[in-house]
Design an enzyme around this catalytic site. Structure first.
Site, mmCIF file in Angstrom:
data_model
loop_
_atom_site.group_PDB
_atom_site.id
_atom_site.type_symbol
_atom_site.label_atom_id
_atom_site.label_comp_id
_atom_site.label_asym_id
_atom_site.label_seq_id
_atom_site.Cartn_x
_atom_site.Cartn_y
_atom_site.Cartn_z
ATOM 1 N N GLU A 128 -7.449 8.304 6.512
ATOM 2 C CA GLU A 128 -7.696 8.951 7.637
ATOM 3 C C GLU A 128 -8.780 10.542 7.452
ATOM 4 O OE1 GLU A 128 -4.804 8.499 10.570
ATOM 5 O OE2 GLU A 128 -4.969 6.475 10.486
ATOM 6 N N TYR A 158 -4.357 1.688 16.078
ATOM 7 C CA TYR A 158 -2.923 1.836 16.885
ATOM 8 C C TYR A 158 -3.381 1.654 18.468
ATOM 9 C CZ TYR A 158 -0.736 3.289 12.633
ATOM 10 O OH TYR A 158 -0.336 3.222 11.378
ATOM 11 N N GLU A 198 -3.518 -0.269 8.203
ATOM 12 C CA GLU A 198 -2.468 0.278 9.045
ATOM 13 C C GLU A 198 -2.516 -0.437 10.523
ATOM 14 O OE1 GLU A 198 -1.595 4.351 9.239
ATOM 15 O OE2 GLU A 198 -1.761 4.698 7.095
ATOM 16 N N ARG A 213 0.824 -1.176 0.010
ATOM 17 C CA ARG A 213 0.165 0.111 0.095
ATOM 18 C C ARG A 213 0.941 1.284 -0.151
ATOM 19 N NH1 ARG A 213 -2.839 3.099 4.844
ATOM 20 N NH2 ARG A 213 -3.993 4.719 3.713
ATOM 21 N N ASN A 267 -7.352 1.691 9.876
ATOM 22 C CA ASN A 267 -6.083 1.786 10.863
ATOM 23 C C ASN A 267 -6.426 1.829 12.250
ATOM 24 O OD1 ASN A 267 -5.122 2.706 7.976
ATOM 25 N ND2 ASN A 267 -4.947 4.582 8.418
ATOM 26 N N HIS A 320 -3.002 10.969 0.589
ATOM 27 C CA HIS A 320 -2.572 10.624 2.241
ATOM 28 C C HIS A 320 -2.226 11.822 2.581
ATOM 29 C CE1 HIS A 320 -1.330 7.211 4.969
ATOM 30 N NE2 HIS A 320 -0.893 8.534 5.618
#
Ligand code: FCB
Length: 478
Positions: free
Chosen positions: A185, A314, A382, A96, A312, A140
């Site tokens: 995002e 985290y 991600e 990606r 994504n 992005h």
């Protein structure tokens, strides 16, 4: 829907390359690695590239740690062959990457800059020759500065220009790139960029940020249309839905979580996957939400069916009720929902300060799946961690904390699959250390180390661990 998940003792030692405890995924599940243009490419003034909002932002004193810029970054623009070789040796199915709009349209409009597209053309061919399937993100965060000068995402014109740009890119690459991601995002583009001001363009606005959120979604919908017309195989968007945990179970904190759900999650998920604007937006935004930037038919444009949603993930965020910075809603200059966000302190935290709580990854995915019956299949676009890596005396990077993070989050992902969430693949963030936005080069997320003096690449233990996982998965599911 899947083979039994191999349940292991969560306290198993995180030996660097030990594959004794590996998560298992269904046949057809794919693995990849991710990067983004501004974070790795460098060559900021080559190949006819125009300036982006990040070039501008980095040059404003005090914005980015150590005054860092993406001028050189990892010099991927010149070293992409070496990077593709690293991907090939890693054994990933897919890579990606993102396309820099200012390389394709240096001033954000008009015909394509052929040299800019040539770069991605070469990259795509190199990937295909290495047996790696390209996945292209169209946006992005590196908006052409010329478009910001005309209002940026605050204005509808940018959404329309985004569709024009998409057509130019897909015209050139659509025959070889099967997987397309419109935006990365949009939460960060809209709120971190236009409300909090910690990302480019560094604005602190209320209405402007909400208008940006809407125009990003409209731009996404228009780009989906362009991609469909070009007949590409898979189209999606990448979101960063957050797992929001109340600081206490007081009514005030629970109400704060409700407002934060609107800001972080429902702004995107409701229009995309439920065909409505967020149910609680009035009480969340107050006066900033005049909605005048919305037009009839927008919701239909935005809610165009997708082949997948990129997620994504985290870390979880802790939410507490907090007084509004300005008691008068009309006077607020930034989106202010009366909430304080913090990180849990009682668990290990990465160098970003982010708490490591893997089960929240499972919880988030299961919850999304239940709340949005129309949610398309999920691709994790991600996941990864920034750690205090160093090169040991033996010349290697023994990043045991990153290995443990990846292992535990992949187990958490496997648990979500077992619970019935349709997850198709996983991209680790990131292939290599890179420019981490406002943190500059201080935070290292790579499974490959980059020496910023020599630009040499050095695979870390986590790279080898991930390679073993991929091999193991292929053997098991053949
Ligand atoms: C995400 C971004 C990505 C990277 C990681 C750490 O929010 O999409 O570019 O910076 O965080």
């Amino acid at each position: 829907m899947t083979d039994a998940i191999h349940v292991t003792d969560a306290s198993a030692p995180a030996d660097a390359t030990g594959s004794s405890a590996l998560p298992r995924f269904p046949r057809g599940f794919f693995f990849g690695a991710a990067t983004a243009s501004y974070q790795i490419e460098g060559a900021h003034d080559e190949g006819g590239r125009g300036p982006s909002i990040w070039d501008t932002y980095c040059r404003e004193p005090g914005r980015v740690a150590d005054g860092a810029t993406g001028d050189v970054a990892c010099d991927h623009y010149h070293r992409y062959r070496e990077d593709v070789a690293l991907l090939r040796d890693l054994g990933v199915d897919s890579y990606r990457f993102s396309i820099a709009w200012p390389r394709v349209q240096p001033t954000g409009g008009g015909k394509a800059n052929a040299e800019g597209l040539d770069f991605y053309d070469r990259l795509v061919d190199e990937l295909l020759a290495a047996g790696i399937s390209p996945a292209a993100t169209l946006y992005h965060w590196d908006l052409p500065q010329a478009l910001e000068d005309r209002g940026g995402w605050r204005v509808r014109e940018t959404a329309e220009r985004f569709a024009d740009y998409t057509r130019l890119v897909v015209d050139r690459l659509g025959d070889r790139v099967p997987r397309w991601i419109t935006l990365n995002e949009p939460f960060c583009s809209a709120f971190v960029g236009y409300a909090i001001g910690r990302h480019a363009p560094g604005a602190r606005e209320g209405r402007g940020a909400l208008a940006a959120a809407h125009h990003l979604l409209v731009g996404h919908g228009l780009a989906v249309r362009a991609l469909r017309e070009a007949g590409v195989r898979e189209v999606g968007i990448t979101l960063n839905p957050d797992r929001l945990l109340p600081a206490t179970d007081s009514a005030a904190d629970l109400a704060a979580v409700r407002r934060a759900e609107t800001l972080h999650n429902e702004v995107w998920l409701d229009p995309l996957f439920a065909g409505r604007y967020p149910a609680h937006e009035r009480e969340t935004w107050g006066e900033s939400a005049d909605g005048s930037y919305r037009r009839e038919g927008d919701l239909i444009t935005i809610a165009a069916p997708l082949d997948f949603v990129g997620i994504n993930y985290y870390r979880p965020i802790t939410i507490a009720d907090a007084p509004h910075r300005d008691a008068d809603p009309a006077a607020r200059t930034a989106v202010d929902i009366g909430v304080e966000e913090s990180w849990r302190q009682d668990v290990r935290r990465t160098t970003m300060g982010w708490p490591v709580v893997p089960h929240t990854f499972t919880d988030l995915l299961v919850d999304l799946d239940r709340r949005y019956p129309e949610l398309p299949p999920v691709v994790i676009t991600e996941n990864g961690s920034a750690e205090d890596d160093s090169v040991a005396e033996d010349g290697q990077v023994h990043d045991a904390d990153r290995v443990a993070y990846l292992r535990d989050h992949l187990f958490a992902l496997a648990a979500a699959v077992e619970a019935g969430v349709d997850v198709r693949g996983y991209y680790v963030w990131s292939l290599m250390d890179n420019f981490e936005w406002a943190f500059g080069y201080a935070k290292r997320f790579g499974i490959v180390r980059v020496d910023y003096d020599t630009l040499e690449r050095l695979p870390k233990d986590s790279y080898r661990w991930y390679r073993d996982l991929i091999r193991h998965h292929k053997q098991e599911t053949q």
